[in-house]
Design a protein around this motif. Structure first.
Motif, PDB file in Angstrom:
ATOM      1  N   CYS A   1      35.442  11.432  29.911  1.00 33.65           N
ATOM      2  CA  CYS A   1      36.855  11.076  29.911  1.00 33.65           C
ATOM      3  C   CYS A   1      37.364  11.120  28.476  1.00 33.65           C
ATOM      4  O   CYS A   1      36.585  11.320  27.545  1.00 33.65           O
ATOM      5  N   GLU A   2      38.647  10.962  28.319  1.00 31.52           N
ATOM      6  CA  GLU A   2      39.263  10.889  26.998  1.00 31.52           C
ATOM      7  C   GLU A   2      40.132   9.643  26.947  1.00 31.52           C
ATOM      8  O   GLU A   2      40.634   9.188  27.977  1.00 31.52           O
ATOM      9  N   ALA A   3      40.302   9.113  25.744  1.00 34.48           N
ATOM     10  CA  ALA A   3      41.163   7.950  25.547  1.00 34.48           C
ATOM     11  C   ALA A   3      41.891   8.106  24.216  1.00 34.48           C
ATOM     12  O   ALA A   3      41.456   8.864  23.340  1.00 34.48           O
ATOM     13  N   LYS A   4      42.974   7.397  24.087  1.00 32.98           N
ATOM     14  CA  LYS A   4      43.718   7.434  22.831  1.00 32.98           C
ATOM     15  C   LYS A   4      42.939   6.680  21.755  1.00 32.98           C
ATOM     16  O   LYS A   4      42.447   5.577  21.996  1.00 32.98           O
TER      17      LYS A   4
ATOM     18  N   TYR B   1      43.061  11.740  20.247  1.00 32.19           N
ATOM     19  CA  TYR B   1      42.188  11.389  21.366  1.00 32.19           C
ATOM     20  C   TYR B   1      40.725  11.387  20.957  1.00 32.19           C
ATOM     21  O   TYR B   1      40.334  12.065  20.010  1.00 32.19           O
ATOM     22  N   MET B   2      39.942  10.616  21.710  1.00 33.77           N
ATOM     23  CA  MET B   2      38.499  10.555  21.527  1.00 33.77           C
ATOM     24  C   MET B   2      37.846  10.561  22.900  1.00 33.77           C
ATOM     25  O   MET B   2      38.533  10.429  23.913  1.00 33.77           O
ATOM     26  N   ALA B   3      36.527  10.744  22.912  1.00 38.12           N
ATOM     27  CA  ALA B   3      35.779  10.684  24.168  1.00 38.12           C
ATOM     28  C   ALA B   3      34.516   9.862  23.945  1.00 38.12           C
ATOM     29  O   ALA B   3      33.852  10.011  22.917  1.00 38.12           O
ATOM     30  N   PRO B   4      34.196   9.008  24.902  1.00 41.87           N
ATOM     31  CA  PRO B   4      32.940   8.259  24.806  1.00 41.87           C
ATOM     32  C   PRO B   4      31.788   9.071  25.389  1.00 41.87           C
ATOM     33  O   PRO B   4      31.993  10.016  26.155  1.00 41.87           O
ATOM     34  N   CYS B   5      30.575   8.695  25.017  1.00 43.25           N
ATOM     35  CA  CYS B   5      29.400   9.269  25.667  1.00 43.25           C
ATOM     36  C   CYS B   5      29.331   8.699  27.076  1.00 43.25           C
ATOM     37  O   CYS B   5      29.926   7.661  27.371  1.00 43.25           O
TER      38      CYS B   5
END
Length: 131
Positions: free
Chosen positions: A36-39, A27-31
């Motif tokens: 939120c988190e996304a795959k 997972y990663m998260a945007p600024c």
């Protein structure tokens, strides 16, 4: 993918600035807000951040008060840093091998012995960098 990269989040069609990426969890998260988190698998890197930009964003995130800022700081800060550690480990293995061999035999290691170990060090170092 790491802090500071710009990615295309394919499901939303949006370009995001990466706050952190955890390759172990996937997972990663945007600024931005809301957080939120996304795959990671759903994202494509559009532009890779250089080491200075990535390090600067990690510092900005840590001062921002963002609740997950510690995740950016916990991630490897630079590709250059990971490479340096990988090569350092490879060099230490080579020195350990040459040092132990020299001590066991009781002589100074032969330069030919060092040349025999060098290809293994290079292969190990290159493998460690790719991970």
């Amino acid at each position: 993918m790491r802090t500071g990269d710009i990615v295309l989040h394919r499901p939303s069609g949006e370009e995001w600035l990466v706050a952190w990426a955890d390759h172990q969890s996937g997972y990663m998260a945007p600024c931005g807000w809301p957080t939120c988190e996304a795959k990671i698998a759903d994202c494509t890197i559009v532009r890779e951040a250089d080491d200075n930009d990535s390090d600067k964003l990690v510092d900005e995130l840590s001062r921002s008060g963002r609740s997950d800022a510690h995740r950016a700081a916990a991630a490897p800060l630079s590709r250059r840093g990971r490479m340096s550690r990988a090569w350092l480990y490879a060099l230490l293995i080579a020195l350990l091998y040459v040092g132990l061999f020299g001590n066991l035999v009781g002589i100074v290691p032969d330069p030919a012995g060092i040349l025999l170990v060098l290809p293994a060090v290079i292969v190990f170092g290159a493998e460690a960098i790719r991970k």
